[in-house]
Motif scaffolding. Sequence first.
Motif, short mmCIF file in Angstrom:
data_model
loop_
_atom_site.label_atom_id
_atom_site.label_comp_id
_atom_site.label_asym_id
_atom_site.label_seq_id
_atom_site.Cartn_x
_atom_site.Cartn_y
_atom_site.Cartn_z
N THR A 64 -3.56 1.15 23.86
CA THR A 64 -2.85 1.27 22.57
C THR A 64 -2.87 2.69 22.04
OG1 THR A 64 -4.89 0.70 21.38
CG2 THR A 64 -3.39 -1.12 21.94
N GLY A 65 -3.13 3.66 22.92
CA GLY A 65 -3.21 5.05 22.48
C GLY A 65 -1.93 5.52 21.82
N TRP A 66 -0.77 5.20 22.45
CA TRP A 66 0.51 5.64 21.90
C TRP A 66 0.79 4.96 20.56
CZ3 TRP A 66 5.09 2.91 20.89
CH2 TRP A 66 6.20 3.71 20.57
N HIS A 67 0.50 3.66 20.48
CA HIS A 67 0.72 2.92 19.24
C HIS A 67 -0.15 3.47 18.11
CE1 HIS A 67 2.12 0.18 22.38
NE2 HIS A 67 2.91 -0.36 21.48
N ALA A 68 -1.41 3.77 18.45
CA ALA A 68 -2.32 4.31 17.43
C ALA A 68 -1.81 5.64 16.89
CB ALA A 68 -3.72 4.46 18.01
N GLN A 69 -1.27 6.47 17.78
CA GLN A 69 -0.73 7.76 17.35
C GLN A 69 0.46 7.58 16.42
OE1 GLN A 69 0.09 10.06 20.86
NE2 GLN A 69 -2.07 10.27 21.44
N VAL A 70 1.32 6.60 16.73
CA VAL A 70 2.46 6.32 15.86
C VAL A 70 1.99 5.83 14.49
CG1 VAL A 70 4.51 4.87 15.54
CG2 VAL A 70 4.02 5.84 17.78
N HIS A 71 1.00 4.93 14.49
CA HIS A 71 0.46 4.42 13.23
C HIS A 71 -0.10 5.56 12.38
CE1 HIS A 71 -0.32 0.30 15.33
NE2 HIS A 71 0.97 0.50 15.08
N ILE A 72 -0.90 6.41 13.00
CA ILE A 72 -1.50 7.53 12.27
C ILE A 72 -0.42 8.48 11.77
CG2 ILE A 72 -2.96 9.58 12.53
CD1 ILE A 72 -4.70 7.95 14.47
N ILE A 96 -9.66 7.79 5.11
CA ILE A 96 -10.83 7.47 5.93
C ILE A 96 -10.52 6.36 6.92
CG2 ILE A 96 -13.16 6.48 5.87
CD1 ILE A 96 -13.57 7.95 3.21
N VAL A 97 -9.81 5.31 6.44
CA VAL A 97 -9.56 4.13 7.28
C VAL A 97 -8.40 4.34 8.24
CG1 VAL A 97 -8.85 1.70 7.22
CG2 VAL A 97 -10.54 2.54 5.60
N TYR A 98 -7.29 4.94 7.77
CA TYR A 98 -6.06 4.93 8.57
C TYR A 98 -5.73 6.26 9.25
CZ TYR A 98 -5.38 0.51 6.24
OH TYR A 98 -5.55 -0.77 5.78
N GLY A 134 0.82 -1.21 0.00
CA GLY A 134 0.00 0.00 0.00
C GLY A 134 0.85 1.26 0.00
N MET A 135 1.90 1.29 0.83
CA MET A 135 2.78 2.46 0.86
C MET A 135 3.61 2.56 -0.42
SD MET A 135 4.03 2.68 4.82
CE MET A 135 2.84 2.61 6.16
N THR A 136 3.98 1.42 -1.00
CA THR A 136 4.67 1.43 -2.28
C THR A 136 3.79 2.06 -3.36
OG1 THR A 136 5.93 -0.55 -1.71
CG2 THR A 136 5.78 0.00 -4.04
N GLU A 137 2.51 1.69 -3.37
CA GLU A 137 1.59 2.30 -4.34
C GLU A 137 1.45 3.79 -4.11
OE1 GLU A 137 -2.94 1.81 -6.14
OE2 GLU A 137 -2.04 0.20 -4.96
N VAL A 148 2.83 7.82 11.06
CA VAL A 148 3.62 7.23 9.96
C VAL A 148 2.80 7.18 8.68
CG1 VAL A 148 4.78 5.15 9.15
CG2 VAL A 148 5.11 5.92 11.50
N ILE A 149 1.62 6.54 8.76
CA ILE A 149 0.80 6.37 7.55
C ILE A 149 0.25 7.72 7.09
CG2 ILE A 149 -1.27 5.28 6.62
CD1 ILE A 149 -0.80 3.00 8.62
N GLY A 150 -0.17 8.57 8.04
CA GLY A 150 -0.73 9.87 7.68
C GLY A 150 0.29 10.78 7.04
N ILE A 151 1.52 10.82 7.59
CA ILE A 151 2.55 11.70 7.03
C ILE A 151 2.95 11.24 5.63
CG2 ILE A 151 4.98 12.35 7.26
CD1 ILE A 151 4.53 12.46 10.29
N ILE A 152 3.11 9.93 5.45
CA ILE A 152 3.48 9.41 4.12
C ILE A 152 2.40 9.71 3.11
CG2 ILE A 152 3.86 7.29 2.81
CD1 ILE A 152 5.36 6.21 5.26
N ASN A 153 1.14 9.45 3.46
CA ASN A 153 0.04 9.73 2.54
C ASN A 153 -0.09 11.22 2.27
OD1 ASN A 153 -1.95 7.35 1.76
ND2 ASN A 153 -1.13 6.87 3.77
#
Length: 314
Positions: free
Chosen positions: A191-199, A256-258, A108-111, A201-206
């Motif tokens: 999982t609040g801290w983990h969720a913030q990291v996920h958002i 919307i999802v991530y 997904g990130m490659t795309e 990483v994925i949010g900044i790249i997108n």
Amino acid sequence: MDLVNHTWTQSFLLAGFTTTGALRPLAFLGTLCIYILTLAGNLFIIVLVQADSRLSTPMYFFISVLSFLELWYVSTTVPTLLHTLLHGCSPISPTLCFLQLYVFHSLGMTECYLLGVMALDRYLAICHPLHYNALMSRQVQLWLAGATWVAGFSAALVPASLTATLPFCLKEVAHYFCDLAPLMRLVCVDTGWHAQVHIAVIGIINACNLVLILGLYGGILRAVLKLPSAASRAKAFSTCASHITVVVLFFASAFIVYVGPPESRPEGTDKLIALVYTFLTPFLNPVIYTFRNKEVREAVRRVTQSIRAMMKRP
């Protein structure tokens, strides 16, 4: 602690979609047909670009790379979707689950990166046509394509590795494949801290790729509006229309999802939205990018004539 250790000896359960009675085989057959058509359509693009020399341009090279990516992307999630449609709730080992999570987000990130590179290609072709061949040489094409894969598979290590190290107390994944949000709901700890990291990483790249794409299309728009004739403007816009359509489908569903807050969406919505970018977009890409393209139709005709001529030879 005993509960946490015990969960690692179990398999996760993929809930999939709830189908009953006659709907189950129909949903399975329909999904299988679309999956086969998706594989065939993307394989067709790869073969056609290789077979016809007139399609040996940077634009079609990147389209063929995207098609190759889509073959793996759709094959990462659809087999488990088919299994859950046919058998209902399906077990999956933690190792396979986290591997699916990593590969899915890597592709997904490659795309995401690849769509940015394709926008750059269109920008150089329209805004710098005299220097286009020099700027987008074969070596540059290969370097850019390779860089998107390296960047995508590297970035996905962060959310995948963080998720794999969490302690899980529950095992039923409310999805048809192992994704971040459904897995995070099974964790024993906050999982609040983990969720913030996920958002992040994925949010900044997108977001960075989307800003790049919008900036490049802003430059394309200015250049196209300066063209002297309506026909030349229409031709320039037509080469970008397909890419814009895929960008909208991909980034809208991904944000919307991530990036959006999970609590703002009704339960089960993630699975439906996921169908857009994991299943529908790979299916539509061959149609959007090539089958409505005049150059591709002419290439199909030339390749077909060549095959017929070879078959007629004694």
